[in-house]
Design a protein around this motif. Structure first.
Motif, PDB file in Angstrom:
ATOM      1  N   SER B   3      31.736 -23.886  63.050  1.00 28.49           N
ATOM      2  CA  SER B   3      30.659 -23.583  63.988  1.00 28.49           C
ATOM      3  C   SER B   3      29.713 -22.531  63.423  1.00 28.49           C
ATOM      4  O   SER B   3      28.545 -22.490  63.772  1.00 28.49           O
ATOM      5  CB  SER B   3      31.241 -23.116  65.319  1.00 28.49           C
ATOM      6  OG  SER B   3      31.949 -21.911  65.138  1.00 28.49           O
ATOM      7  N   LEU B   4      30.227 -21.693  62.510  1.00 30.52           N
ATOM      8  CA  LEU B   4      29.363 -20.687  61.871  1.00 30.52           C
ATOM      9  C   LEU B   4      28.294 -21.396  61.044  1.00 30.52           C
ATOM     10  O   LEU B   4      27.113 -21.069  61.126  1.00 30.52           O
ATOM     11  CB  LEU B   4      30.205 -19.761  60.976  1.00 30.52           C
ATOM     12  CG  LEU B   4      29.419 -18.757  60.119  1.00 30.52           C
ATOM     13  CD1 LEU B   4      28.697 -17.748  60.989  1.00 30.52           C
ATOM     14  CD2 LEU B   4      30.323 -18.044  59.140  1.00 30.52           C
ATOM     15  N   PHE B   6      27.176 -24.369  61.417  1.00 33.71           N
ATOM     16  CA  PHE B   6      26.283 -25.167  62.248  1.00 33.71           C
ATOM     17  C   PHE B   6      25.284 -24.303  63.023  1.00 33.71           C
ATOM     18  O   PHE B   6      24.322 -24.821  63.570  1.00 33.71           O
ATOM     19  CB  PHE B   6      27.086 -26.038  63.229  1.00 33.71           C
ATOM     20  CG  PHE B   6      27.608 -27.297  62.597  1.00 33.71           C
ATOM     21  CD1 PHE B   6      26.720 -28.302  62.210  1.00 33.71           C
ATOM     22  CD2 PHE B   6      28.958 -27.486  62.358  1.00 33.71           C
ATOM     23  CE1 PHE B   6      27.182 -29.466  61.607  1.00 33.71           C
ATOM     24  CE2 PHE B   6      29.427 -28.649  61.747  1.00 33.71           C
ATOM     25  CZ  PHE B   6      28.536 -29.645  61.372  1.00 33.71           C
ATOM     26  N   SER B   7      25.522 -22.988  63.080  1.00 37.58           N
ATOM     27  CA  SER B   7      24.621 -22.107  63.826  1.00 37.58           C
ATOM     28  C   SER B   7      23.440 -21.694  62.966  1.00 37.58           C
ATOM     29  O   SER B   7      23.512 -21.715  61.738  1.00 37.58           O
ATOM     30  CB  SER B   7      25.389 -20.859  64.276  1.00 37.58           C
ATOM     31  OG  SER B   7      25.698 -20.088  63.133  1.00 37.58           O
ATOM     32  N   SER B   8      22.345 -21.317  63.629  1.00 37.53           N
ATOM     33  CA  SER B   8      21.140 -20.915  62.890  1.00 37.53           C
ATOM     34  C   SER B   8      21.419 -19.641  62.088  1.00 37.53           C
ATOM     35  O   SER B   8      20.970 -19.517  60.940  1.00 37.53           O
ATOM     36  CB  SER B   8      19.980 -20.694  63.864  1.00 37.53           C
ATOM     37  OG  SER B   8      20.339 -19.754  64.848  1.00 37.53           O
ATOM     38  N   ILE B   9      22.175 -18.709  62.656  1.00 40.59           N
ATOM     39  CA  ILE B   9      22.461 -17.445  61.953  1.00 40.59           C
ATOM     40  C   ILE B   9      23.397 -17.706  60.771  1.00 40.59           C
ATOM     41  O   ILE B   9      23.252 -17.095  59.710  1.00 40.59           O
ATOM     42  CB  ILE B   9      23.053 -16.398  62.930  1.00 40.59           C
ATOM     43  CG1 ILE B   9      22.009 -16.024  63.996  1.00 40.59           C
ATOM     44  CG2 ILE B   9      23.514 -15.141  62.191  1.00 40.59           C
ATOM     45  CD1 ILE B   9      22.481 -15.040  65.046  1.00 40.59           C
ATOM     46  N   GLY B  10      24.335 -18.631  60.938  1.00 35.07           N
ATOM     47  CA  GLY B  10      25.253 -18.981  59.849  1.00 35.07           C
ATOM     48  C   GLY B  10      24.492 -19.570  58.660  1.00 35.07           C
ATOM     49  O   GLY B  10      24.776 -19.240  57.505  1.00 35.07           O
ATOM     50  N   LYS B  12      21.414 -19.005  57.949  1.00 40.34           N
ATOM     51  CA  LYS B  12      20.656 -17.899  57.344  1.00 40.34           C
ATOM     52  C   LYS B  12      21.563 -17.065  56.446  1.00 40.34           C
ATOM     53  O   LYS B  12      21.124 -16.545  55.422  1.00 40.34           O
ATOM     54  CB  LYS B  12      20.047 -17.005  58.442  1.00 40.34           C
ATOM     55  CG  LYS B  12      18.809 -17.559  59.079  1.00 40.34           C
ATOM     56  CD  LYS B  12      17.592 -17.484  58.181  1.00 40.34           C
ATOM     57  CE  LYS B  12      17.193 -16.056  57.882  1.00 40.34           C
ATOM     58  NZ  LYS B  12      15.950 -15.940  57.150  1.00 40.34           N
ATOM     59  N   LEU B  13      22.824 -16.927  56.846  1.00 38.78           N
ATOM     60  CA  LEU B  13      23.788 -16.178  56.033  1.00 38.78           C
ATOM     61  C   LEU B  13      23.944 -16.850  54.670  1.00 38.78           C
ATOM     62  O   LEU B  13      23.916 -16.179  53.627  1.00 38.78           O
ATOM     63  CB  LEU B  13      25.141 -16.111  56.756  1.00 38.78           C
ATOM     64  CG  LEU B  13      26.292 -15.488  55.962  1.00 38.78           C
ATOM     65  CD1 LEU B  13      26.113 -13.981  55.857  1.00 38.78           C
ATOM     66  CD2 LEU B  13      27.643 -15.792  56.600  1.00 38.78           C
ATOM     67  N   PHE B  77      16.656 -25.646  57.104  1.00 40.71           N
ATOM     68  CA  PHE B  77      16.221 -24.556  57.989  1.00 40.71           C
ATOM     69  C   PHE B  77      14.728 -24.704  58.317  1.00 40.71           C
ATOM     70  O   PHE B  77      14.312 -24.603  59.471  1.00 40.71           O
ATOM     71  CB  PHE B  77      16.506 -23.254  57.221  1.00 40.71           C
ATOM     72  CG  PHE B  77      16.045 -21.995  57.859  1.00 40.71           C
ATOM     73  CD1 PHE B  77      16.809 -21.376  58.828  1.00 40.71           C
ATOM     74  CD2 PHE B  77      14.864 -21.386  57.461  1.00 40.71           C
ATOM     75  CE1 PHE B  77      16.397 -20.186  59.391  1.00 40.71           C
ATOM     76  CE2 PHE B  77      14.456 -20.194  58.013  1.00 40.71           C
ATOM     77  CZ  PHE B  77      15.222 -19.597  58.990  1.00 40.71           C
TER      78      PHE B  77
END
Lengths: 246, 220
Positions: B3-4, B6-10, B12-13, B77
């Protein structure tokens, strides 16, 4: 003062919108922008035309209802104010003023200049709260360092107007979500649910079609309350630590 | 962990970590390149070290993976962000927000320019040098290759344009990576932005000095 207004008119969410041009005269420099729109609407009603729909409520800069993209800037040509705090003295006599609604896939236009910002409510419902059970304790029983209280209050000053989304080239809601997460995470009452909150709010934000943050800093430049992207860094931290703990 | 990613912040990481890795590579590559200004012997020694060192052989595929991950995640992204603000939803009056850097708004375009010139760079240098070494064939003389290419003014211009794109990409990417990882706050943000300016300037001056020196005959 007299102005030429180019206003976005759109019958409903499904209709194709267009700009209509209106001339307005006899406006005092001390008239607020929304009062100027009230005068325009009064003129339109007298002429038997449909008045322009726009959002407004407190007209004191605290409710977050007013929006409007005025001459290429959210809330118009001034820093750290809402549209209701904008006055016509900020424009030159004879100016052409272009007024548009917030533009973002997550904020569909409802009518004219009114957009549906229900997506923000859904993000808040996902986790932007503190679950309090039983008797609410006295606020002063837990000492909070001044620095933390100040940072929390700075973030809590977000009024959820959506200027950050409207300004961001990605239509990102990160500043809004960061303000909520940050204001609660810096206080002991909110700290307990910080990990769950960050994950739930970010998941909802992504689900609702907001873009991701590319750190252009446009959001903080147009935020009427001066919420900074330092809070976005905290949101990133809170979210990543929460995911790693999982 | 899924899920990390799949997230927008993940995402970006991942873009940030791969970007920081590429920033380190950029600095190391510059140090190696600068030896060409000292003299042919030094440059040839460095090239032969790069061909024979086992760590380098391990790091080449890791570096390629870094590039691929950075490009793929950044492209995904960008496309997601276009969907959040489609062209049909652009404002009639272009945004006049103050304090937004040109680089921050054009990272994708800058990235595409960097990749375009990178492919050309691969053909001109890497394919004739290190790749031949890895394949067990005879490599082109590295120093002669540099002298030959940088004696052409138009090649130098293309090279400098490429470095300009890298400069602007690094100028925003450096501090933006720390911000996206969460390693920033109100105190550190201006410091990181200053470091970004210094790092980008060092990279730009360092890389541009090489074609300029060869073109003007200032090398040894």
């Amino acid at each position: 003062m007299k102005f030429t207004l180019k206003v976005w008119r759109q019958k409903n969410a499904k209709a194709k919108g267009r700009f209509e041009t209106y001339k307005i005269d006899g406006i005092s420099p001390d008239t607020s922008f929304l009062e100027m729109l009230d005068i325009l609407n009064n003129n339109l009603i007298v002429e038997g035309k449909e008045p322009v729909a726009f959002d407004h409520d407190c007209r004191e800069g605290i409710c977050g209802m007013c929006s409007l993209y005025i001459n290429g800037r959210a809330h118009g040509p001034d820093d750290e104010i809402t549209t209701c705090q904008l006055h016509m003295r900020k424009f030159k006599d004879g100016d052409t003023i272009t007024i548009e609604p917030w533009r973002s896939a997550a904020f569909p236009v409802v009518k004219d200049l009114v957009v549906n910002r229900n997506a923000f409510d859904q993000i808040l419902q996902a986790g932007g709260f503190i679950s309090v059970g039983g008797v609410v304790p006295d606020a002063n029983t837990i000492p909070i360092p001044k620095k933390d209280a100040d940072e929390s209050m700075d973030a809590a000053s977000c009024i959820g107007c959506g200027a950050c989304v409207a300004t961001c080239k990605n239509g990102s809601a990160m500043l809004f979500v960061a303000a909520r997460v940050s204001s609660l995470a810096k206080l002991p009452q909110g700290r307990a649910e910080a990990a769950r909150r960050a994950q739930a709010m970010v998941a909802k934000m992504d689900e609702l079609g907001f873009g991701a943050c590319s750190n252009t800093q446009a959001c903080e430049a147009e935020c009427p309350k001066g919420v900074t992207i330092a809070h976005i860094a905290r949101l990133n931290r809170e979210f990543l630590f929460a995911k790693l703990e999982n | 962990m899924t899920s990390l990613l799949f997230s927008s912040i993940g995402k970006k990481l991942i873009i940030s970590l791969s970007g920081l890795f590429l920033l380190i590579f950029l600095a190391l590559h510059l140090l190696l390149n600068l030896t060409a200004l000292i003299g042919p012997d030094h440059y040839e020694n460095v090239c032969s070290f790069m061909d024979t060192n086992p760590l380098v052989k391990v790091m080449v595929p890791v570096l390629a993976l870094g590039f691929i991950i950075h490009i793929l995640f950044a492209s995904y992204f960008e496309f997601k962000n276009w969907a959040a603000r489609p062209r049909a939803m652009s404002y009639a009056v272009p945004t006049t927000t103050k304090g937004v850097s040109w680089a921050s708004k054009n990272m994708f375009v800058l990235g595409v320019i960097v990749i375009g010139f990178l492919l050309m760079h691969f053909c001109h240098f890497w394919a004739k040098m290190q790749l031949q070494g890895f394949l067990g064939r005879e490599e082109a003389n590295a120093y002669e290759l540099v002298v030959n290419l940088f004696s052409k003014w138009y090649y130098c211009v293309i090279y400098i344009v490429w470095i300009c794109a890298i400069y602007f990409h690094v100028l925003h990417g450096f501090w933006s990576a720390f911000q996206s990882i969460g390693l920033s706050n109100a105190n550190w943000l201006p410091r990181l932005q200053l470091f970004a300016k210094i790092y980008a300037a060092v990279i730009f001056i360092g890389y541009v000095s090489i074609p300029v020196c060869f073109l003007l005959g200032w090398h040894k």
